[in-house]
Scaffold this active site. Structure first.
Site: not given
Ligand code: NDP
Length: 455
Positions: A136, A176
Site C-alpha cells: 500500500k 484508493d
Molecule cells: P473515494 O476517494 O472514491 O471515496 C471515499 C469516500 O469516503 C468519500 O465519500 C469521502 O468523502 C469519504 N471519506 C473519506 N475520508 C473520510 C472520513 N475521514 N470520514 C468520513 N468519510 C470519509 O475512495 P474509495 O471509494 O476508493 O475508497 C473507500 C474505501 O474503500 C477506503 O477504505 C478504501 O481503502 C476502500 N477500498 C477501495 C477500493 C477501490 O477499489 N477503490 C478497493 C478496496 C477497498 P469526501 O468526498 O468528503 O472525502
C-alpha cells in the site's frame, strides 16, 4: 477444532505478549496495531497445535513489512508556491506474487494507516486465489480544492520517485481514497514516459489504455455479491431490504448501484461532512446525479438533500437510521461500538465492509455476539483487487475481455472467497467470517513463507 482450556489460556497469554511486543516495536501506530490485533486474535489460537508455523515464527515475520520506502515529493502550485509532501510505499509481503495494492492521497495519510492497509492487503490478495503479494502507498496530499493542473503536477512528481521501486513483476499500484481514474491516468502516464515502456504496472487504467471493464465497479459489486452469498446461507435475498451505505466515492457508488439493480432500497449515502437520508430510496437517476456531483463537479453530498428533498445530517454517520443491510464504504473506524449496538437494536441482519477496517474491534464484537452476518473487509471488498489482477492478466496477454466475462470471473472469485470463509470460520450453525477470512488468508501466505526457508 476447539481448544482445551489449557491451550486457550496459553493462546491468550501468547496473544498478550505478542501484541505488547508489536506495540513496543511500532510505537504511535494505532491503526496498524488494530489491524494486527484483529488478525492475531484468530491466528494465535489456530497456531496452538501447528508446530511448523510456530517454530518458523511465521506470525512475527508476517507482521514486519519487507520494506517501507519514504520519499519527498516537491511540486509547484498554481500560485507558484513550492509545496512539499511525503510519499510512502509499504511493500509488505511478496510471498505469493508481486506486491499489489492501492495508493491513497489524503491529508491524514501516515505510516500507521499505510501499514495497516498494506498488512490487510496481504491476506485479502491471498483470498482472491490470484498470485498477488500485498502493498500500500500514498501521500499526505489533499486533492480537495486542487486544480486539475495541480493534481497532475503532484502525480508526476510522486511517480518520478516511485518509478524506481515498481514494475509489472515487482509492484503494481492502483487507486484508493483520493486516487481515482484521473490520478491513475496521470501516474501511469508519467510511469510510461520515464520507463519508455507500456506495461501493466498500474491498474485502474482508462479503457483506452489497458484498463479492464468492470474494474471501476468491482469493489462495490463484489461487496454486494459477497453479501448475497452470506444472505443465501440463511435463505434470504437482497430484494426488498432497506440498505444503509456510507461514503459516496467509488466503492459506495457501485455498492449502491448493484444493490439497486438487485432490488434493494438504498436510503443513505455520506461524505466526510455528513450523510443524506432519502426515505423514498436512491434510484438509478439519483445515483447518477451523485456520481456526476462527486467525480465531475467535486461537490458535497449536502447538495443532494436540496436537489431531491431528502434529509441531511451534518457531521453525522448513517448508523442511527434503521436498516436491514449495512455497507460501510467510506473509511477506517467509521463504525464504532455504540453504532453497532444501535444497528443491532434496529434489526440489522448483515454488514458487508466495502471500506478497509471501517468497523472497530469493539463494533465487530457486537456483531459477532449477536450473530449478525458480518463480512470483513479483507473478504468482502476483495473484488476490486481481484479485477485488478484480471487487468494485469489481460495486459500481459495484450487483449481485453468482455464486460460479461470479467463480471462472471468477479462473481466466481467472490463465491470462492465466501466458501473459504465458511470452510475456516464455521462455529456450529454460525459462520464467523472474520475468523474464516483470517485463517484462509494466513494459510496460503504462511505455506509459501515456510517453503522459502528463513527469509
Ligand atoms: P473515494 O476517494 O472514491 O471515496 C471515499 C469516500 O469516503 C468519500 O465519500 C469521502 O468523502 C469519504 N471519506 C473519506 N475520508 C473520510 C472520513 N475521514 N470520514 C468520513 N468519510 C470519509 O475512495 P474509495 O471509494 O476508493 O475508497 C473507500 C474505501 O474503500 C477506503 O477504505 C478504501 O481503502 C476502500 N477500498 C477501495 C477500493 C477501490 O477499489 N477503490 C478497493 C478496496 C477497498 P469526501 O468526498 O468528503 O472525502
Amino acid at each position: 477444532m476447539a481448544l482445551t482450556k489449557t491451550q486457550q489460556a496459553h493462546a491468550d497469554a501468547y496473544l498478550r505478549r505478542f501484541m505488547a511486543g508489536l506495540k513496543r516495536r511500532n510505537p504511535g501506530q494505532p491503526e496498524f496495531h488494530q489491524a494486527v490485533h484483529e488478525f492475531a486474535r484468530d491466528i494465535v489460537p489456530f497456531l496452538e497445535d501447528k508446530k511448523d508455523y510456530k517454530d518458523a515464527h511465521i506470525l512475527d515475520r508476517m507482521t514486519e513489512p519487507d520494506r517501507v520506502i519514504v520519499f519527498r515529493v516537491c511540486w509547484v502550485d498554481d500560485d507558484n508556491n513550492v509545496r512539499v509532501n511525503r510519499g510512502t510505499r509499504v511493500q509488505f509481503n511478496n510471498s505469493i506474487g508481486p506486491y499489489k495494492g492501492g495508493l491513497r492521497f489524503h491529508k491524514n495519510v501516515n505510516i500507521s494507516i499505510l501499514k495497516f492497509l498494506g498488512f490487510e492487503q496481504v491476506f485479502k490478495n491471498s483470498l482472491t486465489t490470484l498470485p498477488m503479494g500485498g502493498a500500500k502507498g500514498g501521500a499526505n496530499f489533499n486533492p480537495h480544492g486542487k486544480s486539475d493542473q495541480e493534481v497532475m503536477r503532484f502525480c508526476q512528481a510522486f511517480m518520478t520517485e516511485l518509478v524506481r521501486h515498481i514494475g509489472p513483476d515487482t509492484d503494481i499500484p492502483a487507486g484508493d481514497i483520493g486516487v481515482g481514474a484521473r490520478e491513475v491516468s496521470y501516474l501511469f502516464g508519467q510511469y510510461k514516459r520515464l520507463r519508455n515502456e507500456f506495461t501493466g504496472t498500474m491498474t485502474g487504467k482508462g479503457l483506452s489504455f489497458g484498463g479492464s471493464l468492470i474494474r471501476t465497479e468491482a469493489t462495490g459489486y463484489g461487496c454486494v455479491y459477497f453479501a448475497r452469498e452470506m444472505l443465501a446461507t440463511r435463505g434470504e435475498e437482497i430484494r426488498g431490504k432497506t440498505c444503509l451505505v456510507s461514503g459516496s466515492g467509488n466503492v459506495a457508488h457501485y455498492t449502491a448501484e448493484k444493490l439497486i439493480q438487485l432490488g434493494g432500497k438504498v436510503v443513505t449515502m455520506s461524505d466526510s461532512s455528513g450523510f443524506i437520508h432519502d426515505k423514498d430510496g436512491i434510484d438509478e437517476e439519483k445515483l447518477a446525479w451523485i456520481g456526476e456531483l462527486k467525480t465531475k463537479r467535486r461537490g458535497r453530498i449536502a447538495e443532494y438533500a436540496e436537489k431531491w428533498g431528502a434529509d441531511y445530517h451534518e457531521g453525522k454517520r448513517p448508523w442511527g437510521v434503521a436498516g436491514d443491510l449495512v455497507f460501510p464504504c467510506a473509511t477506517q473506524n467509521e463504525l464504532e461500538e455504540e453504532d453497532a449496538k444501535t444497528l443491532v437494536g434496529n434489526g440489522c441482519m448483515l454488514v458487508s465492509e466495502g471500506a478497509n477496517m471501517p468497523s472497530t474491534i469493539e463494533a465487530i464484537n457486537v456483531f459477532l455476539d449477536h450473530k449478525v452476518l458480518f463480512g470483513p473487509a479483507k473478504a468482502a471488498n476483495a473484488g476490486g483487487v481481484a479485477v485488478s489482477g484480471l487487468e494485469q492478466s489481460q495486459n500481459a496477454m495484450r487483449l481485453s475481455w468482455s464486460r460479461e466475462e470479467v463480471d462472471a470471473q468477479l462473481l466466481d472469485i467472490m463465491r470462492k472467497i465466501h466458501q473459504s470463509c465458511v470452510d475456516h470460520g464455521r462455529e456450529g450453525d454460525y459462520v464467523n467470517y472474520v475468523k474464516g477470512a483470517n485463517i484462509a488468508g494466513f494459510i496460503k501466505v504462511g505455506d509459501a513463507m515456510l517453503a522459502y526457508g528463513v527469509l
